[in-house]
Write an enzyme that holds these catalytic residues in place. Structure first.
Site, PDB file in Angstrom:
ATOM      1  CD  GLU A  82      -2.931  -1.279   2.213  1.00 53.14           C
ATOM      2  OE1 GLU A  82      -4.166  -1.312   2.021  1.00 53.14           O
ATOM      3  OE2 GLU A  82      -2.422  -1.397   3.346  1.00 53.14           O
ATOM      4  CD  GLU A 129      -3.504  -7.004   3.286  1.00 52.74           C
ATOM      5  OE1 GLU A 129      -2.807  -6.017   3.590  1.00 52.74           O
ATOM      6  OE2 GLU A 129      -3.367  -7.598   2.197  1.00 52.74           O
TER       7      GLU A 129
END
Length: 263
Positions: free
Chosen positions: A117, A137
């Protein structure tokens, strides 16, 4: 090159004219984000933005095996998750930071979760050949809410993004280059030099024009063509009021290098 404070988790140094290098340095925790790292990275963003001599910034890691492991789960488990965010920068002091100047991620090794990210929050990416990019995730019943699920779809083809998000499996640096996620793939020992060369290719240009062009491009990605043109024209009007706007054509006519003032 400026001196580095080795007591910090994030180092800021000048590596060339107009170029800053920001280095994540928490190797024992794979550069996982805790409150101190977030606050220091937030401060580095603000330092670069406030310095008129800086035209491009490189974000890298001191660890050649990992860029950033994301959130420090020990901090989260201890109830300190909110401290991994800053008021102005969001997660890690960086993900949502208001930045006009281009940031280049120079990454190696594991680039996953929050580290991925961070990459998506940068404007360009140079990667070492050993880099692997992913958002794992879903393997832990989580989703990448700090830009992963929203920015990945805008960065690469839809089907590739959906595969990465749904499987959680990483892709190699070469694959990332092929799908347009990164700008360069280089040997590890050429990583920083290549990122500096890219930053220098940016820094020789009129800084205000670069800032406006990059900002408009990012903001208009999902707008209609007419809305995009209006935003671009507004940016050009802002440039017309600058000294650099006059300097560009003048230097061209006088057959000399332009002297950019960033004003």
């Amino acid at each position: 090159m400026s001196e580095v404070d080795h007591n910090e988790l994030v180092h800021y140094e000048l590596v060339a004219e107009h170029i800053a290098l920001v280095t994540l340095d928490r190797p024992a925790k794979r550069n996982a984000v805790n409150a101190a790292l977030a606050n220091q990275l937030d401060a580095c963003v603000k330092r670069a933005e406030a310095d008129p001599s800086i035209r491009a910034v490189i974000l890298t890691s001191s660890n050649d095996q990992v860029f950033c492991a994301g959130a420090d789960l020990a901090e989260v488990a201890a109830g300190n998750g909110a401290k991994l965010f800053t008021t102005d920068g969001g997660f890690g002091g960086f993900i949502d930071a208001k930045r006009r100047k281009p940031w280049i991620a120079a990454v190696n090794g594991s680039v996953v979760a929050g580290g991925m990210e961070f990459c998506l929050a940068c404007d360009m990416v140079v990667a070492a050949e050993n880099s692997r990019f992913g958002l794992p995730e879903v393997k832990r019943s989580l989703i990448a809410t700090e830009g992963g699920v929203t920015r990945l779809m805008k960065a690469i083809p839809r089907v590739v993004a959906l595969e990465m998000l749904a499987t959680g499996d990483p892709i190699t640096a070469q694959r990332a280059y092929e799908v347009g996620l990164i700008n360069r793939v280089v040997a590890s020992n050429r990583l920083i030099d290549t990122a500096i060369a890219l930053a220098q290719a940016i820094a020789v240009n009129a800084p205000l024009a670069v800032y406006e062009a990059v900002q408009v491009a990012k903001e208009t990605a999902l707008l209609s063509d007419q809305e995009s043109k209006q935003m671009a024209k507004a940016a050009l009007e802002r440039l017309r009021a600058s000294e650099d706007f006059k300097e560009g054509p003048k230097a061209f006519l006088e057959k000399r290098a332009a002297k950019w003032l960033a004003r």
